[in-house]
Design an enzyme around this catalytic site. Structure first.
Site, PDB file in Angstrom:
ATOM      1  N   GLY A  89       0.139  -1.894   0.626  1.00 46.62           N
ATOM      2  CA  GLY A  89      -0.944  -2.461  -0.169  1.00 46.62           C
ATOM      3  C   GLY A  89      -0.624  -3.786  -0.830  1.00 46.62           C
ATOM      4  CG  HIS A 121       2.343  -8.630  -7.568  1.00 40.00           C
ATOM      5  ND1 HIS A 121       2.493  -9.057  -6.262  1.00 40.00           N
ATOM      6  CD2 HIS A 121       1.327  -7.741  -7.551  1.00 40.00           C
ATOM      7  CE1 HIS A 121       1.605  -8.456  -5.493  1.00 40.00           C
ATOM      8  NE2 HIS A 121       0.879  -7.637  -6.256  1.00 40.00           N
TER       9      HIS A 121
END
Length: 114
Positions: A93, A100
């Site tokens: 995903g 991050h």
């Protein structure tokens, strides 16, 4: 990286709602929040994914984690609990190829997500 969305946010070329900044990290609100608190923490230097961040050395991975915790404290979710998520690769995903950490909190977070 010239075409990286998060590098452009770090360079202030694209606006973001910044909630915390250190010399080497930047934390900003996710534009599509999945929880009442949903903040992204990125290193200012471009590293593609969590594996690259882990190999970066210099304590950068630890600084990303410390910034994520500072965000949780600032957002008022540190005491009740929060989730940190690193998606690595498109199959997991990851949609922006700049590592991050998602800081999620502010409601019950069950696992697996449903």
């Amino acid at each position: 990286m010239t075409d990286c969305l998060f590098c452009k946010i770090v360079a202030k070329e694209i606006p973001a709602t910044v909630v915390l900044e250190t010399d080497r990290t930047l934390a900003f609100r996710d534009v599509d929040p999945q929880a009442p608190t949903h903040v992204l923490v990125v290193p200012k230097a471009h590293h593609e994914d969590a594996a690259a961040l882990g190999g970066a050395g210099g304590g950068l991975a630890g600084e990303v984690l410390a910034t994520a915790h500072a965000v949780a404290v600032q957002e008022g979710v540190a005491d009740t609990g929060y989730r940190l998520v690193f998606n690595t690769g498109p199959g997991a995903g990851q949609t922006v190829p700049h590592v991050h950490a998602h800081v999620l909190g502010g409601r019950g977070l069950t696992w697996p997500p449903g």
